[in-house]
Structures are given as structure tokens and as C-alpha cells.
Motif scaffolding. Structure first.
Motif, PDB file in Angstrom:
ATOM      1  N   THR A 213      11.036   7.848  -7.707  1.00 10.11           N
ATOM      2  CA  THR A 213      10.758   8.873  -8.723  1.00 10.11           C
ATOM      3  C   THR A 213       9.522   9.681  -8.347  1.00 10.11           C
ATOM      4  N   ILE A 214       8.485   9.001  -7.848  1.00 14.05           N
ATOM      5  CA  ILE A 214       7.284   9.710  -7.395  1.00 14.05           C
ATOM      6  C   ILE A 214       7.613  10.595  -6.195  1.00 14.05           C
ATOM      7  N   VAL A 215       8.480  10.109  -5.304  1.00 17.90           N
ATOM      8  CA  VAL A 215       8.902  10.921  -4.153  1.00 17.90           C
ATOM      9  C   VAL A 215       9.607  12.181  -4.649  1.00 17.90           C
ATOM     10  N   ASN A 216      10.454  12.057  -5.660  1.00 21.96           N
ATOM     11  CA  ASN A 216      11.115  13.230  -6.246  1.00 21.96           C
ATOM     12  C   ASN A 216      10.100  14.232  -6.777  1.00 21.96           C
ATOM     13  N   ASN A 217       9.079  13.708  -7.449  1.00 17.73           N
ATOM     14  CA  ASN A 217       8.050  14.597  -7.999  1.00 17.73           C
ATOM     15  C   ASN A 217       7.313  15.331  -6.893  1.00 17.73           C
ATOM     16  N   ILE A 218       7.000  14.617  -5.822  1.00 18.24           N
ATOM     17  CA  ILE A 218       6.296  15.231  -4.686  1.00 18.24           C
ATOM     18  C   ILE A 218       7.136  16.350  -4.085  1.00 18.24           C
ATOM     19  N   ASN A 219       8.427  16.077  -3.850  1.00 20.46           N
ATOM     20  CA  ASN A 219       9.290  17.094  -3.250  1.00 20.46           C
ATOM     21  C   ASN A 219       9.510  18.279  -4.177  1.00 20.46           C
TER      22      ASN A 219
ATOM     23  N   GLU B 175       0.802  -1.216   0.000  1.00 19.69           N
ATOM     24  CA  GLU B 175       0.000   0.000   0.000  1.00 19.69           C
ATOM     25  C   GLU B 175       0.843   1.278   0.000  1.00 19.69           C
ATOM     26  N   GLU B 176       2.152   1.141   0.301  1.00 22.26           N
ATOM     27  CA  GLU B 176       2.981   2.341   0.411  1.00 22.26           C
ATOM     28  C   GLU B 176       3.095   3.088  -0.915  1.00 22.26           C
ATOM     29  N   GLY B 177       3.333   2.357  -2.009  1.00 24.77           N
ATOM     30  CA  GLY B 177       3.420   3.004  -3.311  1.00 24.77           C
ATOM     31  C   GLY B 177       2.107   3.638  -3.719  1.00 24.77           C
ATOM     32  N   LEU B 178       0.995   2.955  -3.417  1.00 26.95           N
ATOM     33  CA  LEU B 178      -0.324   3.501  -3.730  1.00 26.95           C
ATOM     34  C   LEU B 178      -0.578   4.765  -2.916  1.00 26.95           C
ATOM     35  N   ALA B 179      -0.148   4.751  -1.658  1.00 25.94           N
ATOM     36  CA  ALA B 179      -0.331   5.937  -0.817  1.00 25.94           C
ATOM     37  C   ALA B 179       0.450   7.121  -1.377  1.00 25.94           C
ATOM     38  N   LEU B 180       1.654   6.881  -1.872  1.00 21.87           N
ATOM     39  CA  LEU B 180       2.447   7.966  -2.462  1.00 21.87           C
ATOM     40  C   LEU B 180       1.779   8.506  -3.728  1.00 21.87           C
ATOM     41  N   LEU B 181       1.209   7.627  -4.528  1.00 23.33           N
ATOM     42  CA  LEU B 181       0.500   8.087  -5.732  1.00 23.33           C
ATOM     43  C   LEU B 181      -0.719   8.917  -5.351  1.00 23.33           C
ATOM     44  N   ASN B 182      -1.413   8.515  -4.286  1.00 25.10           N
ATOM     45  CA  ASN B 182      -2.547   9.306  -3.805  1.00 25.10           C
ATOM     46  C   ASN B 182      -2.091  10.675  -3.341  1.00 25.10           C
ATOM     47  N   LEU B 183      -0.998  10.717  -2.584  1.00 25.89           N
ATOM     48  CA  LEU B 183      -0.490  11.987  -2.094  1.00 25.89           C
ATOM     49  C   LEU B 183      -0.069  12.876  -3.253  1.00 25.89           C
ATOM     50  N   TYR B 184       0.580  12.295  -4.239  1.00 29.83           N
ATOM     51  CA  TYR B 184       1.014  13.063  -5.414  1.00 29.83           C
ATOM     52  C   TYR B 184      -0.174  13.670  -6.154  1.00 29.83           C
ATOM     53  N   ALA B 185      -1.235  12.893  -6.279  1.00 28.75           N
ATOM     54  CA  ALA B 185      -2.426  13.389  -6.974  1.00 28.75           C
ATOM     55  C   ALA B 185      -3.096  14.509  -6.189  1.00 28.75           C
ATOM     56  N   VAL B 186      -3.221  14.349  -4.884  1.00 30.95           N
ATOM     57  CA  VAL B 186      -3.878  15.365  -4.052  1.00 30.95           C
ATOM     58  C   VAL B 186      -3.075  16.658  -4.046  1.00 30.95           C
TER      59      VAL B 186
END
Length: 1018
Positions: free
Chosen positions: A360-366, A303-314
Motif C-alpha cells: 500500500t505504501i508502494v502504491n502511494n509512492i508511485n 528495515e525494508e518497510g521502514l526504508a519505504l516509509l522514509n522514502l514516502y515521507a521524503v
């Protein structure tokens, strides 16, 4: 006013199990081994301990105890010609470096005995972690190799040099490949030596592979910014920190540095200014970082990767957010997104995943949060981990094809920690020249035909470049004890380098490449130990240097596929997380007894790894605590005991790597099981989460835990509040709405000159255990071994107690009865628990209960407020331990340091060279406990007297205080109103544990503050 919130050390205390009641109803942990003691003296003891003492009298009893011990033999070797720099009885200090951290090495009469942090180090700023503190014991490890070996037999260096050079010339002439396999090398001089070696033998390639990999971050940064670098993170610049499985306070990248940074916005000074950072942790297994979070959410690895994708979208990153079945996590993510956006430019999101797509998603979020150039520096990166998983896979393929004829292993042990041990061993068999640079005959060295043993780092020259622009020097503090040689010097000799002396090589390299820009001479360097060349090393990069986020589409698809594969088996499989333990890390330190006996910050287990399961999930699997279970993946399985771990996500399990060594040495062999083969190679990097099945294997194995060895009989000793409440009322949570009345039954202790006291900030203490090991080293505290720990006989003078608590769905505090009721009715999953760490040591009470019951006045009060122990008076009645409400006194059951019958790993003359000569080594049958490092107090007083001046504040520091990465411990003179300790104890958050008993403790604690409301905790 007492808080309604109830705390429990472990599930046995919460449930009040029969075993817990039985262990705590006795007067003492265990009766004296009278039969064994008298048997040694040729006597028989049919009577119980009390009757024995009545019949024989205390005096004769003491004589009998003394008669059991052999007279000590002291060997003295005088100086015929005394070295000019050595004065017997006076310590010398030298600067050096360990893993890129600047250190000070304390030596006595030529032998190193203690390490401290170098205040000039930008990573630790004078502080050290538990691993570095304990590393000095490895210098005196009897398991290390004493001579080089050729084809399994002792050899001379000349014969080894001749053989290796001959083989290298054959390989070069034949056109075959040569490989140097190492863990991360960030030493400028070592890298230059390797470059010179490659120039001599062009078929050589340097392969860096780390047992615990960060290839995911390196690969993601290559994709995002065009640079495969590890960022230099700045947690001290973050107002909001969100972590997805990254144990940055425990083991992730640079935990010593991150601990120091983390508390900057959470300690006494910050709270005094009504400022506190906010930390939210999403993770599957309870980590040390999770125990310190303001809010912790249990989340499966799938669920961790899915949670990051949710955070990125929000956050506005685009794309549709995948559905997250974890409702609590989904709600928390919505709140977290708002807080991160509000803290834009002062926010930080990190992930412990080694997956390139996830990072990579973490980079995008930051990037969306403006973190680059503020909380994340990629212009001046960290060089602490540079290993490449894909390169190692390529190496194995090369060896299996027979293309490699020469291989060198430098600080690398892939036969143990490789994810493909079978394939590695098969490939290595085909290599003709196999050279290991190892201190010991480890798992990889045993497969090599040449072993060129290297010395301990305190016997070597070297350097390190842990962060861009920051350099440290390594210099020897003792001559090599054995016939060893540095790997760099061997490579210089084998490549016919013009400079074959590595000291001269390092000196030349610094004088030509580093020192000119720093404006230092070589002599000055050996006194300062570090070079910080330019602001880049300790300052953030310019925000404009951060590249825009890459397209997240491909990364999102990879995450969705990986999550689906991990969760594919549904309830029939368990999601296993592989992690590093705070003490043993990657297993390199498995033969260090101090680290093996250091209680894990979360579980408090020593001498073992285990399968951590949520108690509710264990019930579903049909297993109970300590049951042996088989954990099985596609091609690997282990049998380990179960540990009940509150906070573990349902449907998941956790196992630590670093155990299961077979050739570590006397201490580390066959301790636990090897979890490395569970790791999975996927998409170019090692994944630390995998689907497994868990089934009962039959039998039990009790784990050596320390947490519930001592009972407070239900007394309330923890104080906690929320940040909002603290802002409204600084006294919130302390319970100090009126002082407790005090009564004096005995004459007042007159304190003359000084009053030594201590303050401990619960908000700054992260539970890392550095203080425990530092105390061990400073005060000659031995290890006792797994069996003795199970018998509650550990000798640590300072312990870190861990307390759990949780609330109901509305956020209201639960009483102990309600918590037990919820467990019985199945309402609680035990996922949502909070944790508080509390260092506990002798409180040096002014009304000390131990002093009133000692029949021989072995424990007494000093004129400067300390509780002393006169070891030669003590006859071992243990009445003082029984009468101590804090349970901090330790009884010597054996002569741990020199009893040859007791296998405690320290009973040899060589290991005993680590002993501090300023501290008495205690013998069997006496009590001991924290002395507030009385030897340091006396040394400080003497130095001030010699210099004819008063003592300066913080001039005297206890071992625990000096090493604490977060400065949670402050020691000093209460009579000095301007001292740091007086100011700390005058803080509104200060309270004294069990002050209602009128023992008048000398240690004050500052209340724990969490940046959350009760509703948010629920």
C-alpha cells in the motif's frame, strides 16, 4: 590501459586458499580414470596416464578406449504411409503457448525437440527463459504416470469416470462442499469449463492459491484502487528504477518480459544515444536483479518497510519518517528521492514484499511519482498470479470441520508447498473424494484416492490470457505418449457437459468469444498463435484512471509493528528471507535435470539449496562454509550447508524454496530441503521473512559450485566503466589506448565467403542462464550429476562467469592485496560488493592455441573462421583444454547419454527422444566445446542456396542468441559491413578478452557500464 579495479570469482580466489591453489596447480582438473577404463576391458593399469600413453602409443590407446564401448544399436522404423506434412530430415514448427508466453515448437519426425519464442508474443518478443527452454525435457520424463489410478491401483478411465460421477452425485445430494484447488488459472477455456462444472454442482467453489504468492499486491490494489489486480509493469518506460527486494529480473512476476524491458534503456542503442536508466536495489540477500543494479544497498527485511516509509515521507507523502539505523541506506534514500522526483512520470518503485501494508505504501509512492498510466498499468492488468492466501486458509478450516466431501487438485501441490502442511494433511484425510490432476505421483497425489493423470502441455489443447487483451493458444505437437487425459476433459465428462471433447470446446469458445473481435479465423490462429485485441494489452493506461493514494496511517502502523516483531530478538536471532531460485522456481520443475544442473546466477551452486550467509556473520555464528547448520523457527527446522555469500546483509540469511521434494521423481527427490513451512501467515498474506535461530548441526556437505572451476591466473578479463566516464570518453574502460601488436608464427588462415563472429554486450547480459539451457537442448549436452560437478566435470558449452569487486569508503578501487587486508583486519563487512556477469564460450580464435597442440588434428580451423572438432579423431589427450586460456573445452568422462552404469538421468531410450538428430551425441574419451551451432549455419546456407539468394543478416542465429531475453548476444558475418555483428564489434565499447595473448579471438565484448560514480558505489 589496465584498470586498477580487481575482480574475484569467489572468496577462495580472493583469499587464495590452499584448496584453491591445489585445485588450480595441476595440468588438468583430474587425471584420466585409466584403471576404470581398462577394467571395463578386462585389463590392469598400474602405470600413470603419461607412462601408459608412452608405452602403448596413441593409436593403441585410442583402440583400447574404443574397445571399452559397446557397439551402438540403431533402430529404424520406416513410414509405411508417410504423413503429408512430415519430410524426414526437415523440421516442422508449430505455435503454442507456455505459461501465457507464445512459443514455437520444433519437431522432427513427429517428436518435439526444441522450443523457441514466438516473435509475435508481446511478453517475450521471440525470446524464452531458462525454465521454458528446459520444459521440453519434461515431455520425456520417465517418472510420469502412465495410467489413471483408483485407490492406489491402475484403473481404466471408464471405471474412474463411473466412480467420480457417483461420488459427486452423493456429495451434491448430501449438501456437502466441493472444492477445486488450483494455481492461477488465466485460461479462458479452463475457466469456462470450471464455471460449467460449478453450474452442474452448485456447492463447488474454485480456490486459487499460488505457491509463491502475490496476495500482498492484490490486496493493496484492492485497498488503493478498488481492484484486486496485479499491475502490468513497464520497466522500459522508467528512467529511474528503485526496487526493495523485488527480483524482477530473476523470478518476480514476469522476469522474461522484465529482462527485455529493462535493457531497452541500457543496451548498445541506448548508450550510443548517451542515454541510460538508473537502477537502485535495496535487498537483504544478493539476487540476480541485485547483481545488475547500478547501486545496491544491503538492507535487513525488518528495515525494508521502514526504508519505504522514509522514502514516502521524503517524497512529500506526509507523516514522520521512522528512524533507520542503517546509515548507508538512509543516505542512499535521500539521493534516491531526489532522482525519483526529477524523473517524475518516468519513475518506478517496486517491492518484493507480500505484505499488504507494505505494498500500500508502494502504491502511494508511485502515485506521488505519477507512475500510474506510464510505468504502471492497472487498467490492463496482468493475470499471471491471482492466488489468494486467505482463501486457502479458509479451505483448510473447512476441511478440518468436515464440511468438504470432494476436492480436486489442478496444477497444485499443497502437500509440499503449503505453509501449513500438517493441518492440510489432517483436513484432507476427512475428505471422501480426493482427485489429483497431476502428471506424476507427487506429494498431494499420494494422498488422493483418485489420480487422473494429465498430459504434458505439448500434448494438449488450451489457451491463456496472461495480460488483459492478450491471448495465446496451446495446441498439441505430439499425440499423448501415455494413457493420460486433460483435466478439462475430465471435468466436462463428470459434469455431463454437452461437449465432451476439449478440442471442440476450446475451438467453440474462441470462435464465439475472441476471434470475432480479432478478425481471425481458427486456422489463422493456429498459424499465428496469439491475439492482441486492442492497444490496451501493450500500452499504458490513461493516467486519469489511477485513483488517489489512500491514507497511509494504518499501513504505516502495520509496517512498524511487523518490523519490530521481526527484529524483536535482536542479535540472538537471524532474519531469514525465503526466495525462489531462478532455475527451480517454486519446485514444480524439480525433476528437470537441465534446471537442477543450471548454476544459480548468483552463487553458481547446482543440485542443492543452502543457507546463504555473509562470511563475517558466519564467523560470528561460529560456522564456516559448507558446515551443516540447523535453521529453526517456532515450529519448523531444517539442516542445510552454509554458503558464503558476499553482499548478504549482516544478521540475515537466505534459503530458496523449490527443493526438498519427496515425490518429484528420480531427479528431484531428496534434493535439498523444503523451506516453504518457514513462511508465515500474517495480516491475510504469506510473509517471506521470518526470525530464526541458526546453530551448528555438526558435519559438512560440499556444494557443487561451478564458478572457480577454471582459473585465468590473475589475468584481467573484465572491462567496466561508469556512465559519466563513458559520456566523456566512449572508449572509457576498454583499455584500448593502442592496439596490441600481433605476430604470425603460422600461415594465415584463408577465410572464404564468410567470417563467423560474435558480439556480447556485458551491459545487456543479466546472467539469467537462458543461453546455457538453450545450448544444452540444441546441442545434446547431457547432465552429469552433483558428484561429477564437484569433480569439475560439468559439460556446459557456454557458462556465465560471475565476478565480485568492491571499493574503499572513498570510492577508490581496491587492489586484491587491499581487499584481503580489509578482510583480515575486519574493516570490510562484504555487504557492499558489485557483480559483473560474463558469458564465456569457445572464442573461435584465429590463432587458436588448442589447434597447435592436438597430436591428431582433431581440432582445426575452418575456412569461415570457426574452430571445429572432429570427434572421431580425438583420443582424449586433453592437451587442447590445457592450452586454452579461456578454459571452455569439455572432456567426456562417461557415455553420459547411454552408459547404464552412470546414473545421469538421461540414459534411457525415452528421454533420448529429445535429442537433436542434427547434432552428434559425443562418446566417452573425446573433447567437445561450442561449435557456434554449426548445424544451424549449414542449414541456413542450404536454405539460401535452395532459394538461390545470398544469406540475410540474422537469418542464422545460434541457440544462445535466439533465446537471450535481452539480445545481449549477436552472431553474424564479419565480412558484411552492414551486419548487426559488424556494427556491434565496431562500437567504441568493444574489447577482446585476453587479446594481449595474440590468440585473436572471434568474440568481442562490450564494456560494462554502470550509471553511477565511484563515490556512489561506496
Amino acid at each position: 590501459m589496465e584498470s586498477n579495479k580487481k575482480y574475484w570469482k569467489g572468496l577462495e580466489e580472493l583469499k587464495t586458499t590452499p584448496e584453491f591453489v591445489e585445485n588450480n596447480k595441476g595440468e588438468f582438473a583430474e587425471s584420466l580414470p585409466i584403471e576404470e577404463i581398462l577394467s571395463d576391458a578386462g585389463l590392469k593399469a598400474p602405470t600413470p596416464r603419461r607412462d601408459f600413453l608412452k608405452a602403448m602409443g596413441f593409436g593403441l590407446g585410442a583402440v583400447t578406449l574404443a574397445a571399452c564401448q559397446k557397439a551402438p544399436v540403431h533402430k529404424s522404423i520406416p513410414y509405411l504411409i508417410k504423413p503429408e506434412e512430415v519430410t524426414p530430415g526437415v523440421a516442422n514448427y508449430y505455435v503454442s503457448s507456455y505459461k501465457g508466453h507464445g512459443i514455437l515448437v520444433k519437431t522432427r519426425e513427429g517428436r518435439p525437440i526444441k522450443l523457441e519464442g514466438n516473435p509475435a508474443c508481446i511478453l517475450g518478443e521471440g525470446r524464452l527463459d531458462a525454465v521454458t527452454q528446459a520444459s521440453i525435457l519434461d515431455l520425456y520424463d520417465v517418472s510420469k504416470l502412465k495410467d489413471p489410478k483408483l485407490d492406489g491401483k491402475d484403473a481404466t478411465w471408464a471405471s474412474v469416470d463411473t466412480f467420480v460421477k457417483g461420488e459427486l452425485n452423493k456429495i451434491q445430494a448430501g449438501g456437502k462442499k466441493i472444492r477445486i484447488v488450483s494455481s492461477t488459472v488465466n485460461s479462458p477455456s479452463t475457466n469456462k469449463v470450471i464455471a460449467d462444472f460449478v453450474a452442474k454442482y452448485p456447492n463447488t467453489r474454485h480456490v486459487q492459491v499460488d505457491a509463491v504468492s502475490y496476495s500482498g499486491i492484490l490486496g493493496a490494489n484492492q485497498a488503493s484502487f478498488g481492484r484486486a489486480v496485479l499491475p502490468h509493469y513497464h520497466f522500459d518506460r522508467a528512467d529511474v528504477i528503485v526496487s526493495f527486494g523485488a527480483d524482477f529480473l530473476g523470478t518476480w512476476i514476469s522476469p522474461l518480459e522484465f529482462n527485455r524491458q529493462y535493457v531497452v534503456n541500457r543496451n548498445l542503442a541506448s548508450l550510443k544515444n548517451k542515454k541510460m536508466s538508473r537502477h537502485v536495489q535495496f535487498e537483504a540477500g544478493m539476487s540476480m536483479t541485485g547483481t545488475n543494479a547500478d547501486v545496491r544497498v544491503a538492507l535487513k527485511p525488518s528495515e525494508e518497510g521502514l526504508a519505504l516509509l522514509n522514502l514516502y515521507a521524503v517524497l512529500g507523502g506526509g507523516g514522520s519518517a521512522p528512524k533507520l539505523s542503517n546509515a548507508k541506506a538512509a543516505t542512499a534514500l535521500g539521493l534516491v528521492a531526489k532522482e525519483l522526483l526529477a524523473a517524475k512520470g518516468r519513475a518506478l518503485v517496486v517491492s518484493g514484499s507480500n505484505d499488504i501494508a507494505t505494498q500500500t505504501i508502494v502504491n502511494n509512492i508511485n502515485t506521488l511519482l505519477g507512475s500510474y498510466g506510464t510505468t504502471i498499468d492497472i487498467t490492463n492488468p496482468s493475470y499471471q498470479y491471482l492466488g489468494n492466501d486467505a482463501d486457502f486458509v479458509t479451505l483448510i478450516a473447512e476441511m478440518q470441520r468436515g464440511e468438504v466431501d470432494g476436492i480436486f487438485f489442478l496444477d497444485s501441490n499443497p502437500a509440499y508447498n503449503s505453509v501449513l502442511p500438517k493441518e492440510f494433511a489432517e483436513g484432507l484425510y476427512k475428505v471422501k473424494l480426493k482427485v489429483s490432476f497431476s502428471e506424476r505421483l507427487d506429494e498431494t497425489a499420494a494422498l488422493c484416492n483418485v489420480i487422473a493423470p494429465v498430459p504434458h502441455f505439448l500434448e494438449t489443447w488450451g489457451d491463456a490470457n496472461a495480460v488483459a487483451g492478450y491471448y495465446t493458444i496451446v495446441q498439441p505437437t505430439i499425440n499423448p505418449v501415455h494413457n493420460t487425459r486433460q483435466a478439462e476433459q475430465s471435468l466436462l465428462i463428470w459434469s455431463d457437459n454437452a461437449i465432451k471433447n476439449y478440442y471442440q470446446y476450446v475451438k467453440n469458445n474462441w470462435e464465439t468469444s475472441i476471434l470475432p473481435g480479432a478478425g481471425l479465423s481458427w486456422k489463422q490462429l493456429l498459424q499465428t498463435g496469439v491475439v492482441n485485441s486492442g492497444a490496451g494489452a501493450n500500452a499504458p493506461a490513461a493516467a486519469s484512471n489511477a485513483a488517489p493514494a489512500v491514507n497511509a496511517g494504518n499501513a504505516a502502523q502495520a509496517i512498524l509493528a511487523a518490523s519490530a516483531a521481526l527484529a524483536k530478538g535482536g542479535e540472538s536471532v537471524t532474519e531469514l528471507t525465503i526466495y525462489e531460485s531462478v532455475g527451480l522456481r517454486d519446485g514444480s520443475y524439480a525433476n528437470n535435470a537441465w534446471l537442477q544442473e543450471l548454476p544459480d546466477p548468483v552463487s553458481k551452486v547446482t543440485w542443492d539449496n543452502y543457507v546463504a550467509l555473509n562470511p563475517k556473520y558466519a564467523d560470528k555464528l561460529g560456522v564456516t562454509e559448507f558446515d551443516l547448520v540447523e535453521v529453526k523457527a517456532d515450529n519448523y527446522s531444517v539442516v542445510l550447508p552454509v554458503l558464503y555469500q558476499p553482499g548478504q546483509a549482516i544478521g540475515t540469511a537466505s534459503i530458496a524454496v523449490g527443493y526438498g521434494r519427496t515425490k518429484a521423481g528420480k531427479v528431484g527427490d531428496e534434493v535439498g530441503k523444503n523451506a516453504y513451512p518457514f513462511l508465515k501467515l500474517q495480516n491475510g498474506s504469506l510473509q517471506n521473512a521470518v526470525a530464526v535461530t541458526i546453530s551448528a548441526a555438526g558435519g559438512k556437505r560440499e556444494l557443487a559450485q561451478t564458478q572457480t572451476h577454471h582459473s585465468y591466473e590473475g589475468r584481467n578479463i573484465i572491462r567496466e566503466t561508469t556512465f559519466n566516464k563513458y559520456v566523456q570518453d566512449p572508449h572509457s574502460g576498454t583499455g584500448k589506448h593502442g592496439e596490441h601488436p600481433t605476430y604470425d608464427l603460422w600461415p594465415e588462415h584463408k577465410q572464404i565467403g564468410h567470417s563467423w563472429v560474435m558480439a556480447i554486450d556485458l551491459n545487456a547480459c543479466t546472467g539469467c542462464g537462458a543461453c546455457v539451457v538453450a545450448c544444452n537442448v540444441e546441442n545434446n549436452i547431457p547432465v552429469v550429476g552433483r558428484d561429477e560437478v564437484i569433480k569439475r566435470r560439468e559439460m556446459h558449452w557456454i557458462r556465465i562467469d560471475r565476478y565480485y569487486s568492491f571499493q574503499d569508503d572513498q570510492g577508490a578501487s581496491l587492489t586484491k592485496e587491499d581487499q584481503i587486508g580489509d578482510l583480515a583486519e575486519g574493516d570490510s563487512t562484504l555487504e557492499d560488493v558489485t557483480v559483473i556477469n560474463q558469458p564465456m564460450l569457445c572464442q573461435h580464435c584465429d590463432h587458436a592455441p588448442c589447434e597447435t597442440v592436438c597430436p591428431v588434428i582433431a581440432t582445426m580451423h575452418s575456412s569461415d573462421g570457426l574452430n571445429h572438432m572432429a570427434y572421431n579423431r580425438c583420443v582424449g589427450t586433453r592437451y587442447c583444454a590445457n592450452n586454452c586460456p579461456y578454459k571452455v573445452r569439455r572432456f567426456n568422462w562417461f557415455n553420459y547419454w547411454n552408459d547404464s552404469r552412470f546414473d545421469n538421468y538421461m540414459n534411457n531410450e525415452f528421454t533420448q527422444l529429445v535429442l537433436n538428430p542434427d547434432v552428434t551425441t559425443r562418446s566417452r574419451g573425446v573433447m567437445e566445446k561450442c561449435t557456434m551451432c554449426i548445424q544451424r549455419i549449414q542449414g541456413g546456407k542450404l536454405q539460401a542456396k535452395i532459394e538461390k539468394r545470398p544469406l540475410r543478416d540474422l537469418e542464422i542465429q545460434t541457440a544462445c542468441q535466439q533465446t537471450c531475453p535481452t539480445n545481449a548476444i549477436i552472431f553474424g558475418d564479419r565480412f558484411d559491413p552492414n551486419s548487426a555483428v559488424s556494427k556491434a564489434l565496431g562500437n567504441e565499447r568493444t574489447y577482446y578478452v585476453l587479446e594481449e595473448l595474440n590468440v585473436q579471438p572471434g568474440i568481442g565484448y562490450q564494456t560494462k557500464v554502470r550509471n553511477t560514480t565511484e563515490a556512489q558505489q561506496a
